[in-house]
Design an enzyme around this catalytic site. Structure first.
Site, short mmCIF file in Angstrom:
data_model
loop_
_atom_site.label_atom_id
_atom_site.label_comp_id
_atom_site.label_asym_id
_atom_site.label_seq_id
_atom_site.Cartn_x
_atom_site.Cartn_y
_atom_site.Cartn_z
N LYS A 162 3.05 5.59 8.56
CA LYS A 162 3.84 4.46 8.08
C LYS A 162 4.93 4.07 9.07
O LYS A 162 5.80 3.26 8.75
CB LYS A 162 4.46 4.80 6.73
CG LYS A 162 3.43 5.08 5.65
CD LYS A 162 4.12 5.36 4.33
CE LYS A 162 3.10 5.72 3.27
NZ LYS A 162 3.75 5.94 1.96
N PRO A 206 4.70 -0.73 1.64
CA PRO A 206 3.72 -0.73 2.72
C PRO A 206 3.05 0.64 2.86
O PRO A 206 3.71 1.67 2.86
CB PRO A 206 4.57 -1.04 3.96
CG PRO A 206 5.76 -1.75 3.42
CD PRO A 206 6.04 -1.12 2.09
N GLU A 207 1.73 0.64 2.92
CA GLU A 207 0.98 1.88 3.12
C GLU A 207 0.42 1.88 4.53
O GLU A 207 0.66 0.95 5.31
CB GLU A 207 -0.10 2.01 2.06
CG GLU A 207 0.45 1.77 0.65
CD GLU A 207 -0.13 2.68 -0.42
OE1 GLU A 207 -0.93 3.57 -0.09
OE2 GLU A 207 0.22 2.49 -1.59
N ASN A 248 1.60 5.30 -2.60
CA ASN A 248 1.41 5.49 -4.03
C ASN A 248 0.14 4.82 -4.55
O ASN A 248 -0.55 5.36 -5.42
CB ASN A 248 2.63 4.96 -4.79
CG ASN A 248 2.85 5.71 -6.08
OD1 ASN A 248 2.54 6.88 -6.20
ND2 ASN A 248 3.36 5.01 -7.08
N ARG A 308 8.06 9.28 -7.75
CA ARG A 308 7.21 8.09 -7.75
C ARG A 308 6.53 7.90 -9.10
O ARG A 308 6.25 8.86 -9.82
CB ARG A 308 6.16 8.19 -6.65
CG ARG A 308 6.72 8.47 -5.27
CD ARG A 308 7.62 7.35 -4.79
NE ARG A 308 6.91 6.09 -4.71
CZ ARG A 308 6.12 5.76 -3.69
NH1 ARG A 308 5.95 6.61 -2.68
NH2 ARG A 308 5.50 4.61 -3.67
#
Length: 269
Positions: A51, A2-3, A169, A250
């Protein structure tokens, strides 16, 4: 993962389902809140901060509280009508159930959950930088915070929520492709930090209110991103195979031709 826009959307779903409602029951399936009962509490609003999701409530005694949650990689909230089948995730992943006369909110696989007095919200989210989708959005402050780490790679700096809150990301990869900047470029060598920050905000804002995230303008499957999730596929600009590699903790996607790495110049005397 989730962004910022996904969490914003989730907050809106919960607000529509619960805002103004008195809870008729609650079930916390986490050790730290296992005995907590929010029956009789009123939901004032649901909001996002980067977030982080903040469900603000008022207790029967008039005290204001915040139920804070972070979705991290795979958490989710879903809202159901009373009696509707809970089909969001497997039942063993349920962490919270909030019931009202008109809706049931169910949280799955949350990694962070806390119930704190309203006045203590800052302890949980005060470290965050300007929220790309929040009323406090301040691009100049975001640029200032990024510029304070000139040796850090821009890929890692954009993911640091202390610089600006909401970029994940996917947006990191897409923003840097569109700006023609390698994720491994030091922040101090990025030619236009303000342009990078403004583009990030525009992309998140464009996807606000919908669940399909697109940076290309297309909502068709397989056409929503330029580089993210497209390892070994041809770059949409130059045809070069998209690369995939770890950066920090990441995975990063980028085009080595469209995103040449820049080096920081000498520090002025």
């Amino acid at each position: 993962m989730p962004e910022g826009d996904t969490v914003w959307n989730t907050a809106r779903v919960l607000h529509r389902a619960l805002a103004g409602a008195r809870l008729t029951g609650s079930d916390f399936r986490v050790p730290q809140l296992a005995t907590t009962d929010l029956t009789g509490w009123t939901v004032r609003e649901s909001a996002s901060r980067g977030k982080h999701l903040l469900l603000r409530l008022t207790a029967p005694d008039g005290a204001d509280w915040t139920l804070h949650s972070h979705l991290r990689m795979d958490g989710a909230w879903r809202a159901y009508a009373p009696g509707e089948r809970w089909a969001g995730r497997p039942a063993h992943l349920i962490r919270v159930v909030l019931r009202s006369a008109g809706a049931v909110a169910v949280a799955y696989h949350l990694h962070e959950l806390a119930l704190v007095p309203n006045a203590e919200e800052d302890r949980l989210v005060g470290h965050l930088g300007p929220d790309l989708l929040g009323p406090d959005w301040d691009p100049a402050e975001a640029v200032r915070r990024l510029a304070g780490h000139p040796e850090e790679t821009i890929g890692e700096a954009l993911l640091d929520q202390r610089n600006l809150a909401g970029v994940g990301n996917l947006y990191k990869c897409e923003v840097l492709f569109l700006r023609g900047v390698s994720p491994w470029t030091p922040v101090g060598a990025v030619p236009d930090l303000a342009g990078t920050v403004n583009l990030a905000q525009k992309l998140l804002a464009a996807n606000r209110g919908r669940w399909t995230q697109s940076t290309t303008g297309s909502l068709h499957r397989g056409q929503t991103s330029y580089v993210y999730g497209r390892r070994a596929q041809p770059c949409r600009r130059c045809g070069t195979a998209i690369h995939k590699q770890e950066l920090g903790e990441r995975v990063t996607y980028w085009c080595p031709v469209c995103q040449p790495e820049r080096r920081a110049g000498p520090t002025p005397a």
